[in-house]
Design an enzyme around this catalytic site. Sequence first.
Site, short mmCIF file in Angstrom:
data_model
loop_
_atom_site.label_atom_id
_atom_site.label_comp_id
_atom_site.label_asym_id
_atom_site.label_seq_id
_atom_site.Cartn_x
_atom_site.Cartn_y
_atom_site.Cartn_z
N LYS A 1 16.11 -50.96 7.62
CA LYS A 1 17.52 -51.29 7.41
C LYS A 1 17.69 -52.62 6.69
O LYS A 1 18.63 -52.81 5.92
CB LYS A 1 18.27 -51.27 8.74
CG LYS A 1 18.32 -49.86 9.36
CD LYS A 1 18.94 -49.86 10.73
CE LYS A 1 18.99 -48.44 11.30
NZ LYS A 1 17.62 -47.87 11.50
N GLU B 1 13.70 -61.03 14.27
CA GLU B 1 12.79 -60.22 15.08
C GLU B 1 12.07 -61.16 16.05
O GLU B 1 11.34 -62.06 15.62
CB GLU B 1 11.78 -59.48 14.21
CG GLU B 1 10.65 -58.81 14.96
CD GLU B 1 11.13 -57.87 16.06
OE1 GLU B 1 10.62 -57.99 17.20
OE2 GLU B 1 12.00 -57.03 15.78
N ASP C 1 15.00 -64.85 20.23
CA ASP C 1 15.71 -63.88 21.08
C ASP C 1 17.08 -63.62 20.47
O ASP C 1 17.91 -64.52 20.36
CB ASP C 1 15.85 -64.48 22.49
CG ASP C 1 16.57 -63.55 23.45
OD1 ASP C 1 16.95 -62.43 23.05
OD2 ASP C 1 16.76 -63.95 24.62
N ASP D 1 21.08 -53.07 15.47
CA ASP D 1 20.33 -51.83 15.66
C ASP D 1 19.34 -52.07 16.80
O ASP D 1 18.21 -52.47 16.58
CB ASP D 1 19.61 -51.45 14.36
CG ASP D 1 18.90 -50.12 14.46
OD1 ASP D 1 19.56 -49.12 14.81
OD2 ASP D 1 17.69 -50.07 14.20
N CYS E 1 18.65 -45.19 17.94
CA CYS E 1 18.05 -43.92 17.48
C CYS E 1 17.85 -43.02 18.69
O CYS E 1 16.90 -42.24 18.76
CB CYS E 1 16.75 -44.16 16.74
SG CYS E 1 15.44 -44.90 17.74
#
Length: 272
Positions: free
Chosen positions: A103, A124, A151, A169, A222
């Site tokens: 993404k 990340e 975080d 996401d 997802c």
Amino acid sequence: QPGLLRSLKEDLGWTIAPVPWLSDGFFVETPERKTSGSSKLGLARPHLTGELYLQESTSMLPVQVLRAACELNPQGNLSMLAPQPDRACNFKVLDLCASPGSKSTQLWSWLSSIDNSCGLLVNEPDRQRASTLYFNLLKCGASQSLLTCMDGAKMGGILPEAFDAVLVDVPCSCEGNVRKDPFALCMMNTEEQTELTRTQLRLLQSGWQALRPGGYLVYSTCTVNFWENEGVCLRFLRACRNRELGDHVAHPVNIDKLLGFPPKAAEETKPR
């Protein structure tokens, strides 16, 4: 890139068809898959050199929704992408849970098509996964991006109201993999799922804090269960209405109209 699709068809023999709900997505069929049932897309030169990125078409929907909202701006009269002379960086986007980068690279592809004053911050927390993210961004030439390793639940407090658009996401139970793995629906017990939804809600709230008033946020997973999707969103909206997250109120956007879904597809997107 100009001529890339023609090269994929003529030089590699790929069969390519546009994804109806995506501005820059395509379904691909390779000669190997047609003859043997296996695919070697991941070893193809255009993928290794960053000319394209391979992912499921449905996983491209969150970025497409965010892009459509910002370009059409259904809550206002003008596109959010209009130049703003008083800002050095005209349009800033946050990808809060970015690895492995599918993404993020899609966001970068969109932003780079606007102008060079846009900025993309990707985050990340896991250093090993962050390395994969960095590699994918580097491979795609994402020069307008900045990578952080922290975080995500703390991002909103550190950079409040800093971004025009935010993608959250979140990590999830991955039930969407059931097509490839029937046991994907049985991976988590109730206790694990409860803790996971707490993490998802914290990330969503952090993304909300990082969003400037009038901006757009997309929350996605997802997975297919209610608790990680509508459940988290309803808890977030309730907290907004009760002013637990500040004075700003969230307004849901109708993605059926935003993406021009046909009636049958629109029916599937209604909350259960």
